[in-house]
Design a protein around this motif. Sequence first.
Motif, PDB file in Angstrom:
ATOM      1  N   ASP A   2       0.851  -1.188   0.000  1.00 23.68           N
ATOM      2  CA  ASP A   2       0.000   0.000   0.000  1.00 23.68           C
ATOM      3  C   ASP A   2       0.887   1.238   0.000  1.00 23.68           C
ATOM      4  O   ASP A   2       1.888   1.304   0.737  1.00 23.68           O
ATOM      5  CB  ASP A   2      -0.917   0.017   1.226  1.00 23.68           C
ATOM      6  CG  ASP A   2      -2.048  -0.997   1.123  1.00 23.68           C
ATOM      7  OD1 ASP A   2      -2.259  -1.521   0.014  1.00 23.68           O
ATOM      8  OD2 ASP A   2      -2.701  -1.276   2.141  1.00 23.68           O
ATOM      9  N   GLU A   3       0.519   2.207  -0.820  1.00 26.22           N
ATOM     10  CA  GLU A   3       1.309   3.431  -0.926  1.00 26.22           C
ATOM     11  C   GLU A   3       0.395   4.642  -0.884  1.00 26.22           C
ATOM     12  O   GLU A   3      -0.795   4.556  -1.203  1.00 26.22           O
ATOM     13  CB  GLU A   3       2.112   3.452  -2.234  1.00 26.22           C
ATOM     14  CG  GLU A   3       3.151   2.366  -2.365  1.00 26.22           C
ATOM     15  CD  GLU A   3       3.968   2.524  -3.633  1.00 26.22           C
ATOM     16  OE1 GLU A   3       3.920   3.639  -4.235  1.00 26.22           O
ATOM     17  OE2 GLU A   3       4.647   1.558  -4.033  1.00 26.22           O
ATOM     18  N   ASP A   4       0.989   5.773  -0.526  1.00 25.87           N
ATOM     19  CA  ASP A   4       0.316   7.066  -0.618  1.00 25.87           C
ATOM     20  C   ASP A   4       0.992   7.887  -1.705  1.00 25.87           C
ATOM     21  O   ASP A   4       2.236   7.983  -1.747  1.00 25.87           O
ATOM     22  CB  ASP A   4       0.368   7.821   0.715  1.00 25.87           C
ATOM     23  CG  ASP A   4      -0.553   7.210   1.754  1.00 25.87           C
ATOM     24  OD1 ASP A   4      -1.563   6.610   1.352  1.00 25.87           O
ATOM     25  OD2 ASP A   4      -0.258   7.317   2.960  1.00 25.87           O
ATOM     26  N   ASP A  55       1.294  11.639  -3.789  1.00 24.71           N
ATOM     27  CA  ASP A  55       1.122  13.079  -3.596  1.00 24.71           C
ATOM     28  C   ASP A  55       0.503  13.661  -4.855  1.00 24.71           C
ATOM     29  O   ASP A  55       1.118  13.645  -5.930  1.00 24.71           O
ATOM     30  CB  ASP A  55       2.462  13.761  -3.318  1.00 24.71           C
ATOM     31  CG  ASP A  55       3.049  13.339  -1.978  1.00 24.71           C
ATOM     32  OD1 ASP A  55       2.268  13.232  -1.021  1.00 24.71           O
ATOM     33  OD2 ASP A  55       4.277  13.110  -1.903  1.00 24.71           O
ATOM     34  N   ARG A 115      -3.082  16.799  -2.013  1.00 23.89           N
ATOM     35  CA  ARG A 115      -3.823  15.720  -1.367  1.00 23.89           C
ATOM     36  C   ARG A 115      -3.004  14.440  -1.358  1.00 23.89           C
ATOM     37  O   ARG A 115      -2.155  14.216  -2.218  1.00 23.89           O
ATOM     38  CB  ARG A 115      -5.151  15.484  -2.105  1.00 23.89           C
ATOM     39  CG  ARG A 115      -6.211  16.517  -1.827  1.00 23.89           C
ATOM     40  CD  ARG A 115      -7.501  16.210  -2.580  1.00 23.89           C
ATOM     41  NE  ARG A 115      -7.312  16.262  -4.023  1.00 23.89           N
ATOM     42  CZ  ARG A 115      -7.673  15.278  -4.852  1.00 23.89           C
ATOM     43  NH1 ARG A 115      -8.208  14.171  -4.369  1.00 23.89           N
ATOM     44  NH2 ARG A 115      -7.500  15.399  -6.145  1.00 23.89           N
ATOM     45  N   ARG A 116      -3.286  13.593  -0.384  1.00 21.25           N
ATOM     46  CA  ARG A 116      -2.660  12.275  -0.297  1.00 21.25           C
ATOM     47  C   ARG A 116      -3.640  11.253  -0.848  1.00 21.25           C
ATOM     48  O   ARG A 116      -4.792  11.173  -0.415  1.00 21.25           O
ATOM     49  CB  ARG A 116      -2.308  11.938   1.152  1.00 21.25           C
ATOM     50  CG  ARG A 116      -1.378  12.941   1.809  1.00 21.25           C
ATOM     51  CD  ARG A 116       0.047  12.799   1.315  1.00 21.25           C
ATOM     52  NE  ARG A 116       0.689  11.601   1.839  1.00 21.25           N
ATOM     53  CZ  ARG A 116       1.912  11.196   1.481  1.00 21.25           C
ATOM     54  NH1 ARG A 116       2.588  11.874   0.574  1.00 21.25           N
ATOM     55  NH2 ARG A 116       2.436  10.109   2.021  1.00 21.25           N
ATOM     56  N   LEU A 117      -3.189  10.463  -1.811  1.00 21.58           N
ATOM     57  CA  LEU A 117      -4.039   9.502  -2.493  1.00 21.58           C
ATOM     58  C   LEU A 117      -3.504   8.097  -2.241  1.00 21.58           C
ATOM     59  O   LEU A 117      -2.299   7.839  -2.420  1.00 21.58           O
ATOM     60  CB  LEU A 117      -4.070   9.792  -3.991  1.00 21.58           C
ATOM     61  CG  LEU A 117      -4.527  11.209  -4.378  1.00 21.58           C
ATOM     62  CD1 LEU A 117      -4.216  11.474  -5.841  1.00 21.58           C
ATOM     63  CD2 LEU A 117      -6.008  11.377  -4.107  1.00 21.58           C
ATOM     64  N   ARG A 118      -4.372   7.185  -1.876  1.00 24.69           N
ATOM     65  CA  ARG A 118      -3.951   5.843  -1.525  1.00 24.69           C
ATOM     66  C   ARG A 118      -4.104   4.900  -2.716  1.00 24.69           C
ATOM     67  O   ARG A 118      -5.124   4.921  -3.415  1.00 24.69           O
ATOM     68  CB  ARG A 118      -4.781   5.330  -0.347  1.00 24.69           C
ATOM     69  CG  ARG A 118      -4.255   4.037   0.268  1.00 24.69           C
ATOM     70  CD  ARG A 118      -5.154   3.585   1.388  1.00 24.69           C
ATOM     71  NE  ARG A 118      -4.642   2.374   2.045  1.00 24.69           N
ATOM     72  CZ  ARG A 118      -5.408   1.525   2.704  1.00 24.69           C
ATOM     73  NH1 ARG A 118      -6.704   1.738   2.825  1.00 24.69           N
ATOM     74  NH2 ARG A 118      -4.892   0.464   3.271  1.00 24.69           N
ATOM     75  N   ASP A 133     -10.144  12.074  -7.696  1.00 21.94           N
ATOM     76  CA  ASP A 133      -9.137  11.278  -6.982  1.00 21.94           C
ATOM     77  C   ASP A 133      -8.448  10.306  -7.938  1.00 21.94           C
ATOM     78  O   ASP A 133      -7.211  10.178  -7.949  1.00 21.94           O
ATOM     79  CB  ASP A 133      -9.789  10.488  -5.839  1.00 21.94           C
ATOM     80  CG  ASP A 133     -10.200  11.372  -4.676  1.00 21.94           C
ATOM     81  OD1 ASP A 133      -9.780  12.539  -4.627  1.00 21.94           O
ATOM     82  OD2 ASP A 133     -10.948  10.878  -3.818  1.00 21.94           O
ATOM     83  N   SER A 148      -4.572  10.220  -9.243  1.00 19.46           N
ATOM     84  CA  SER A 148      -3.722   9.045  -9.018  1.00 19.46           C
ATOM     85  C   SER A 148      -3.051   8.603 -10.311  1.00 19.46           C
ATOM     86  O   SER A 148      -1.850   8.273 -10.325  1.00 19.46           O
ATOM     87  CB  SER A 148      -4.556   7.899  -8.440  1.00 19.46           C
ATOM     88  OG  SER A 148      -5.039   8.216  -7.154  1.00 19.46           O
TER      89      SER A 148
END
Length: 760
Positions: free
Chosen positions: A496-498, A500, A505-508, A573, A577
């Motif tokens: 799993d990563e986040d 930028d 915003r932080r997107l998973r 989102d 990504s």
Amino acid sequence: MTGSGSTATAGGPPAEAAQARARHDFRLLWAGQSVSLVGDRVMVVALPLLAVSTLGASAAQAALLPFAHYASWLLLALPAGAVVDRLPRRTTAIVCDCVQAVVFAVVAGLIWLDALAFPVLLGLVFVSGSAVVFFQVAYTSYLPRLVVDRADLARGNARLFLSESLARTAGPMLAGPLIGLLGAAVAVALNCGSLVVSVLTLLGIRHRERPAAARDRGRGWLRRDVRHGLSFVARHPLLEPVFLCGSVYVLFLSVVETVLVLYCRDVLRLEPGAIGLVVGSAALGLPLGNLASRRASDRLGLPRTLVLGAAVSATGLALMPMAGALGSAVGLVAGSIVHGAGEGLFNPAALTLRQIVTPDALLGRVNAVQRFAIWGALPLGSLLAAAITALSGLPAALWVGGTGTVLCLVPLLRRGIMRALRDPAHPAHLVAPASPQPTRRISMEYAPGIAGYIDRFNRVMPPDFYQRPVEEQRRLYEGLTDEFPYDLPPGITITDEDLDAEDGRRLRVRVYRPHAPSGRGAVCFIRGGGFVLGSLSTHHVVIAELAAKTGLTAFALDYRVAPEDPFPAGLEDCYASVCALAASAARRELDPDRIVVAGDSSGANMAVAISMMCRDRRGPDLAGQALINPVLDLTRWRHGGEDVPLLSGGEMEFFTRCYCPTPGDEAHPYVSPLVGGKFHDLPPAYIMGAELDSLSVDGERYAAALRAQGVPVEQVSEPGIVHAALRARAMSPNVAAAWDRFCAATARLAERSGAPHAAS
């Protein structure tokens, strides 16, 4: 989208029998309305004559009768649309015809008894006009339920308008002789008989409507429904320009019609016979336009036909003051005929467009808004004519009215209409709706293992799940993972990563990297779940298998969900990504030009939207789109729709309302690409459909639109498969084979390099 719904299989008579029955029903509708329309036009002339000759009313009093008839449109049109949308339309039309028949039977009886007074006649005319309001809204909303394909819809509208045009000519011609030979009472009684014919033909129609879905009847429902109809029209990229065009046109047309008789008499000094020819000559052009309307729609498409009709009609009206200035009665007649031909071309196309782009459950309100907009402009035009005549005279009024109609093109040549004129890739169901659609013969039999899969699915997630609280729905959906467990494939590293995003915003994302990748390609997968349900865990094994079978690095995109975060939150989102992953591709030892976007159902919807956003915003150059059961037209689900195994109209309505809580958003190109999207310069696509899925038509239409733009596309409809069948890949060899084909196609797409976007 989630895969819940009815377990019943679809069935029915062969397509040819359904078409034959539909055409038989239409012929009954057409015959009844043709007879009734003649009776209506007879009454337009007969009632004022009756008031003056039999009741001793003054000319001013007689002029109140048309007002009493048309005033009901201003008072009742909008509420009528809201009411009709909650009732069976055929039944509503029958009741309204019966009300009118009773009204005119009472009028005829009172005339026979010499007991009719003018105030009573005025009141009865208002009652009849009120019934006409509800009838017209129901009748124009009922026709789409009778037809099998859109060729019949366009053809049917043209024939109905042809009958109306002929009735406008024949009715007034019959009125005088009927009253003179038979008397006013018999003429009114004959109109009552024409309404009885209409009732009998409606009763003879064999088509039966499905019961309307139960809807909220709490306090304020009428106001909310009316507001919804107005909002839908105002936001729609095609309807709003057409409605505004009609209002502007009728405003200035009313000026012309108000002053034309006096202009011919006082300015041109024409005799009464010549005046009648000038005033009635538009009726000669109307049937010519009606006859040409369907052919024009077939060849040009609806938007171009509408623009052509408006331009022809406005040109004819603009010629009339020019001819009058030259003292040419022949020129006035010619201009009037041209104007009538343009109207005859425009009106059937406009009605067909309304019927095609409007969700069935909203069609009554949309038709009511159109009637309100048109009839509301009539009295304003009369007032404008009176003001101009008082200030500047009859010639000035004719100039303003005739040339002013050209202004109707200003609101028309905007938004979706202008886009359709400029873009040959505009969706086929809007540009060429009358083109016959091929009949798809399907087996209507489940593939092996599917029947048992449906039963197990519905035990975990009952068909009425969408009526429960959202959090409970999400728990049920997560439970499907336990009901249909699969082992993770070997040889995959999962992290799993986040990410930028550019806006901070932080997107998973969840990353699935094969130990032995087949190349530098990648696939970004967007899960389904109706924009509301699901998480990284619900599609965990599916995406791991996708990585293992393709040899591609797979990314599961997480995103915000509705109803907490409706459109466009989740879509933005996912787009952010994809952009972030493309930007970091080199660090990940991936090729940014070999990224495929993929998804199932609502996730496939967002994959298509992201492909369009990458083009429109000059984002990453994607290598392909891999789509499973894409839903690409949410406008048809705003008020429910067809139930099929594992996908009900009720859940589609629920998801649509969650994702697009603001009416009109469902028509946005990034929500319903088939309604307003452009398809040039999109990446190649593989579209996996399911034969027994109501969304299969979306995939077929999208494939056709891509092919029209020269975009490589492969579209398959897997026989015997239902919506949300991926979880059955261990139960059904057909699903397993379809999944293998999808994975192989995704790998092939990633072998391509994304082409730079052309300027949009």
